[in-house]
Write a protein that holds these residues in place. Structure first.
Motif, PDB file in Angstrom:
ATOM      1  N   PRO A   1       8.301 -39.634 -15.561  1.00 51.72           N
ATOM      2  CA  PRO A   1       7.777 -40.958 -15.193  1.00 51.72           C
ATOM      3  C   PRO A   1       6.379 -41.255 -15.697  1.00 51.72           C
ATOM      4  CG  PRO A   1       8.461 -39.729 -13.250  1.00 51.72           C
ATOM      5  CD  PRO A   1       8.946 -38.994 -14.425  1.00 51.72           C
ATOM      6  N   SER A   2       6.268 -42.122 -16.629  1.00 53.00           N
ATOM      7  CA  SER A   2       5.030 -42.666 -17.201  1.00 53.00           C
ATOM      8  C   SER A   2       4.009 -41.621 -17.634  1.00 53.00           C
ATOM      9  CB  SER A   2       4.379 -43.673 -16.245  1.00 53.00           C
ATOM     10  OG  SER A   2       3.868 -42.985 -15.124  1.00 53.00           O
ATOM     11  N   LEU A   3       4.436 -40.374 -17.895  1.00 53.22           N
ATOM     12  CA  LEU A   3       3.505 -39.380 -18.436  1.00 53.22           C
ATOM     13  C   LEU A   3       3.925 -39.089 -19.862  1.00 53.22           C
ATOM     14  CD1 LEU A   3       3.259 -36.743 -15.580  1.00 53.22           C
ATOM     15  CD2 LEU A   3       1.435 -38.233 -16.364  1.00 53.22           C
ATOM     16  N   ASP A   4       2.942 -38.930 -20.728  1.00 52.19           N
ATOM     17  CA  ASP A   4       3.277 -38.603 -22.094  1.00 52.19           C
ATOM     18  C   ASP A   4       3.398 -37.087 -22.199  1.00 52.19           C
ATOM     19  OD1 ASP A   4       1.630 -39.043 -25.335  1.00 52.19           O
ATOM     20  OD2 ASP A   4       3.669 -38.431 -24.772  1.00 52.19           O
ATOM     21  N   TYR A   5       4.447 -36.538 -21.574  1.00 51.83           N
ATOM     22  CA  TYR A   5       4.589 -35.092 -21.532  1.00 51.83           C
ATOM     23  C   TYR A   5       6.056 -34.739 -21.738  1.00 51.83           C
ATOM     24  CZ  TYR A   5       3.991 -30.315 -19.875  1.00 51.83           C
ATOM     25  OH  TYR A   5       3.960 -28.950 -19.773  1.00 51.83           O
ATOM     26  N   ASP A   6       6.319 -33.906 -22.688  1.00 51.99           N
ATOM     27  CA  ASP A   6       7.701 -33.578 -23.000  1.00 51.99           C
ATOM     28  C   ASP A   6       7.973 -32.092 -22.789  1.00 51.99           C
ATOM     29  OD1 ASP A   6       9.815 -34.288 -25.900  1.00 51.99           O
ATOM     30  OD2 ASP A   6      10.218 -33.350 -23.944  1.00 51.99           O
ATOM     31  N   PRO A   7       8.594 -31.740 -21.656  1.00 51.78           N
ATOM     32  CA  PRO A   7       8.843 -30.321 -21.373  1.00 51.78           C
ATOM     33  C   PRO A   7       9.680 -29.631 -22.439  1.00 51.78           C
ATOM     34  CG  PRO A   7       9.384 -31.678 -19.468  1.00 51.78           C
ATOM     35  CD  PRO A   7       9.040 -32.610 -20.573  1.00 51.78           C
ATOM     36  N   ARG A   8      10.461 -30.381 -23.168  1.00 55.59           N
ATOM     37  CA  ARG A   8      11.271 -29.742 -24.210  1.00 55.59           C
ATOM     38  C   ARG A   8      10.387 -29.111 -25.277  1.00 55.59           C
ATOM     39  NH1 ARG A   8      15.263 -34.284 -26.170  1.00 55.59           N
ATOM     40  NH2 ARG A   8      13.202 -35.230 -26.337  1.00 55.59           N
ATOM     41  N   VAL A   9       9.236 -29.740 -25.515  1.00 51.00           N
ATOM     42  CA  VAL A   9       8.301 -29.177 -26.488  1.00 51.00           C
ATOM     43  C   VAL A   9       7.804 -27.817 -26.013  1.00 51.00           C
ATOM     44  CG1 VAL A   9       6.065 -29.495 -27.618  1.00 51.00           C
ATOM     45  CG2 VAL A   9       7.596 -31.447 -27.296  1.00 51.00           C
ATOM     46  N   VAL A  10       7.526 -27.743 -24.715  1.00 50.29           N
ATOM     47  CA  VAL A  10       7.106 -26.455 -24.145  1.00 50.29           C
ATOM     48  C   VAL A  10       8.163 -25.400 -24.444  1.00 50.29           C
ATOM     49  CG1 VAL A  10       6.597 -25.192 -22.028  1.00 50.29           C
ATOM     50  CG2 VAL A  10       5.766 -27.532 -22.309  1.00 50.29           C
ATOM     51  N   TRP A  11       9.424 -25.749 -24.125  1.00 51.62           N
ATOM     52  CA  TRP A  11      10.502 -24.806 -24.341  1.00 51.62           C
ATOM     53  C   TRP A  11      10.638 -24.446 -25.815  1.00 51.62           C
ATOM     54  CZ3 TRP A  11      12.878 -21.290 -21.904  1.00 51.62           C
ATOM     55  CH2 TRP A  11      14.087 -20.766 -22.403  1.00 51.62           C
ATOM     56  N   ASP A  12      10.472 -25.458 -26.712  1.00 50.11           N
ATOM     57  CA  ASP A  12      10.600 -25.205 -28.150  1.00 50.11           C
ATOM     58  C   ASP A  12       9.611 -24.174 -28.649  1.00 50.11           C
ATOM     59  OD1 ASP A  12      11.351 -28.655 -29.104  1.00 50.11           O
ATOM     60  OD2 ASP A  12      12.648 -26.962 -28.531  1.00 50.11           O
ATOM     61  N   TYR A  13       8.398 -24.276 -28.149  1.00 53.26           N
ATOM     62  CA  TYR A  13       7.346 -23.413 -28.714  1.00 53.26           C
ATOM     63  C   TYR A  13       7.098 -22.135 -27.941  1.00 53.26           C
ATOM     64  CZ  TYR A  13       6.117 -26.891 -32.153  1.00 53.26           C
ATOM     65  OH  TYR A  13       6.155 -27.733 -33.218  1.00 53.26           O
ATOM     66  N   LEU A  14       7.725 -22.041 -26.759  1.00 52.47           N
ATOM     67  CA  LEU A  14       7.414 -20.890 -25.909  1.00 52.47           C
ATOM     68  C   LEU A  14       7.640 -19.551 -26.601  1.00 52.47           C
ATOM     69  CD1 LEU A  14       6.390 -20.362 -23.048  1.00 52.47           C
ATOM     70  CD2 LEU A  14       8.736 -20.306 -22.265  1.00 52.47           C
ATOM     71  N   PHE A  15       8.681 -19.483 -27.413  1.00 52.44           N
ATOM     72  CA  PHE A  15       8.964 -18.215 -28.081  1.00 52.44           C
ATOM     73  C   PHE A  15       8.887 -18.308 -29.599  1.00 52.44           C
ATOM     74  CE2 PHE A  15       9.826 -15.960 -24.322  1.00 52.44           C
ATOM     75  CZ  PHE A  15      10.455 -16.830 -23.452  1.00 52.44           C
ATOM     76  N   SER A  16       8.111 -19.275 -30.078  1.00 58.14           N
ATOM     77  CA  SER A  16       8.022 -19.392 -31.532  1.00 58.14           C
ATOM     78  C   SER A  16       7.201 -18.231 -32.088  1.00 58.14           C
ATOM     79  CB  SER A  16       7.384 -20.723 -31.914  1.00 58.14           C
ATOM     80  OG  SER A  16       6.015 -20.689 -31.588  1.00 58.14           O
ATOM     81  N   PRO A  17       7.439 -17.902 -33.361  1.00 57.86           N
ATOM     82  CA  PRO A  17       6.798 -16.714 -33.961  1.00 57.86           C
ATOM     83  C   PRO A  17       5.278 -16.724 -33.864  1.00 57.86           C
ATOM     84  CG  PRO A  17       8.487 -17.560 -35.431  1.00 57.86           C
ATOM     85  CD  PRO A  17       8.416 -18.513 -34.283  1.00 57.86           C
ATOM     86  N   ILE A  18       4.672 -17.873 -34.104  1.00 58.25           N
ATOM     87  CA  ILE A  18       3.204 -17.918 -34.070  1.00 58.25           C
ATOM     88  C   ILE A  18       2.694 -17.574 -32.678  1.00 58.25           C
ATOM     89  CG2 ILE A  18       1.152 -19.282 -34.499  1.00 58.25           C
ATOM     90  CD1 ILE A  18       2.698 -21.101 -36.228  1.00 58.25           C
ATOM     91  N   ILE A  19       3.355 -18.141 -31.679  1.00 64.69           N
ATOM     92  CA  ILE A  19       2.936 -17.893 -30.294  1.00 64.69           C
ATOM     93  C   ILE A  19       3.144 -16.421 -29.936  1.00 64.69           C
ATOM     94  CG2 ILE A  19       3.438 -18.409 -27.865  1.00 64.69           C
ATOM     95  CD1 ILE A  19       1.976 -20.661 -29.168  1.00 64.69           C
ATOM     96  N   LEU A  20       4.299 -15.902 -30.331  1.00 60.32           N
ATOM     97  CA  LEU A  20       4.587 -14.495 -30.027  1.00 60.32           C
ATOM     98  C   LEU A  20       3.550 -13.579 -30.656  1.00 60.32           C
ATOM     99  CD1 LEU A  20       8.475 -14.315 -30.367  1.00 60.32           C
ATOM    100  CD2 LEU A  20       7.118 -14.094 -28.303  1.00 60.32           C
ATOM    101  N   GLU A  21       3.215 -13.899 -31.896  1.00 59.34           N
ATOM    102  CA  GLU A  21       2.225 -13.079 -32.588  1.00 59.34           C
ATOM    103  C   GLU A  21       0.884 -13.177 -31.874  1.00 59.34           C
ATOM    104  OE1 GLU A  21       2.030 -13.847 -36.856  1.00 59.34           O
ATOM    105  OE2 GLU A  21       0.028 -12.929 -36.773  1.00 59.34           O
TER     106      GLU A  21
END
Lengths: 256, 250
Positions: free
Chosen positions: A6-26
């Motif tokens: 609701p009216s927040l510019d926040y996308d939890p899917r992005v969190v999920w997308d990047y949570l285990f990305s290689p850069i983050i893991l490294e």
């Protein structure tokens, strides 16, 4: 199309997308490695410095006191910048500058800083051991050094571990300051991503989840270590895990 | 065996030992009694150099404690030399001071292995024998926290004996024990005395003293007031202070 948050510019899917990305893991891996190495260095320096501080010899206790005063009294960020930028500038040696990578400097600076705080923790630990222990060790023919190593420090360990655990948790988080000297750790990795996709909150959430995850796992490990060390001594503080298993066991008995 | 010559020791402004001259022969059992603050514990601690004397000398087996004689002058001994000397003087403390992170056997063998550099197997064998001798053959793997006071003190005695000392110092070994546990410790001490160990015991156990002491010593305010064989000391004391002290505790 983004999920109706609701009216927040926040996308939890992005969190999920990047949570285990290689850069983050490294980045997360580097954070853990740096924190562990720096803490180890800090404990070592803390022990040496505590023993020096406790000595009656001014050649030993003066430098130790200075070390504690200076490195506790200046901001960690300034110390990081000092070792990474200031020292190479002072020596003006290209080879030295090359050798002082942000990874090595981060470990060194964090470790030296940590040592100053560990000094007091170790000293308190040593002083918590009864005076009679040193008497007994000496009376069977041990020198001061051997008494310390075999009798006093092992007992001091029990008192040193809880505050050291706290220090390590702080260290995990303080390692994020190394972003200022360009170390590719967790925060830097998150930042590298959000400056491109502008999803700042989402990436900071990713970083926070990782930090929380690391500190929580560590808390559990520390509680386990403490309870193992309480051999024959008082029961340690109740842990969530301990309480859950106890409650589970009690419930089973009641509903048998 | 042990000789104290005019020993003085002060802590800050307090003169705790004010001229102690005192000998102990090999195989002798000396029991020291006296009011608290009389300097008994300090004297023991000076004998094995846990405290350094301010004036006077102490000799153990002819060697000056803490100092070496070099061409007529006294030079302070290095820490390692002092530690080596301490290895042959056994001490048993009022509060046992067992190493809590080691088992009973661990307590007994740690010093023989690391100070006398014995092989582990040898030290363990001797250590087990020592623990059996003090009646704790079934407690090798117990930690101090799992033992009663009397058992802990017996482990402490075994620990001191494991270093094969020439003399044993006992600082009120039973004062911190429940009454029913005192006997077992005194039995161990009595058998040690019968075996001919040189012993200096600070204690209030008069029954033990009468039975086993070769000589009684009364200390008060840092000086030796009276000494003599138990029979004479208890039944026919010469000094007023001795009579006074004995009347309070007997």
């Amino acid at each position: 199309m983004s999920i109706p948050f609701p009216s927040l510019d926040y996308d939890p899917r992005v969190v999920w997308d990047y949570l285990f990305s290689p850069i983050i893991l490294e980045g997360a891996q580097r954070t853990i490695v740096v924190a562990l190495a720096a803490q180890a260095l800090g404990v070592f320096m803390g022990v040496v410095s505590a023993l020096m501080r406790m000595s009656k010899n001014p050649l030993l206790n003066v430098p130790a006191n200075f070390y504690v005063w200076f490195f506790r009294g200046t901001p960690l960020l300034i110390q990081l910048l000092f070792w990474y930028i200031g020292v190479p500038q002072l020596f003006d040696n290209p080879e030295l500058t090359r050798q002082l990578t942000s990874f090595r400097v981060a470990i060194f600076a964090l470790g030296v800083n940590e040592g100053a705080y560990m000094t007091e923790i170790v000293r308190a630990g040593i002083e918590s051991v009864e005076a009679g222990q040193m008497d007994a060790a000496k009376s069977v023919g041990m020198t001061y050094a051997m008494s310390m190593r075999r009798i006093i420090l092992p007992q001091a360990l029990r008192v040193v571990i809880p505050p050291t655990g706290n220090e390590f948790i702080a260290m995990l988080k303080n390692s994020s300051l190394a972003y200022a000297i360009g170390l590719m750790e967790l925060l830097t990795a998150s930042r590298a991503i959000y400056v491109r996709n502008l999803k700042i909150m989402e990436l900071l959430t990713v970083a926070s989840i990782w930090y929380l995850g690391m500190t929580t796992v560590f808390n559990v490990m520390q509680a386990e270590l403490e309870s193992r060390m309480a051999v024959g001594v008082r029961q340690g503080p109740p842990t969530l895990f301990g309480r859950l298993t106890e409650a589970f066991g009690a419930a089973r008995t009641r509903f048998r | 065996m042990i000789r104290c010559e005019d020993v003085h020791k002060r802590f800050g402004k307090l003169d705790v030992l004010r001229g102690i001259t005192f000998d102990v022969a090999r195989g002798e059992v000396v029991v020291i009694i006296g009011p608290s603050g009389s300097g008994k514990t300090t004297l023991l601690r000076c004998i094995n150099h846990l405290e350094a004397v301010d004036r006077g000398r102490i000799y153990v087996d002819g060697q000056p404690v803490g100092y070496r004689e070099v061409k007529g002058k006294f030079v302070e001994k290095s820490e390692r030399e002092v530690a080596r000397m301490r290895a042959s003087i056994g001490m048993v403390f009022q509060r046992f001071n067992l190493f809590p992170h080691l088992t009973a056997l661990g307590n007994v063998v740690d010093a023989p292995i690391h100070v006398r550099k014995l092989k582990r197997a040898e030290a363990v064998k001797a250590g087990r024998a020592m623990l059996e001798k003090v009646g704790l053959g079934d407690k090798f793997d117990a930690y101090p926290a799992q033992l009663s006071g009397g058992q802990q003190q017996r482990v402490a005695i075994a620990r001191a004996l494991a270093m094969e000392p020439r003399v044993m110092l006992f600082d009120e070994p039973t004062s911190a024990l429940d009454p029913e546990l005192v006997g077992e410790v005194l039995e161990v001490m009595k058998s040690l005395a019968r075996e001919g160990m040189t012993m200096i015991v600070v204690s209030h156990e008069m029954g033990f003293a009468r039975e086993v002491a070769d000589r009684m010593v009364l200390m008060d305010e840092g000086v030796i007031v009276e000494e003599g064989p138990p029979a004479q000391f208890f039944d026919n004391p010469r000094h007023e202070r001795t009579k006074l002290f004995l009347s309070k505790i007997l």
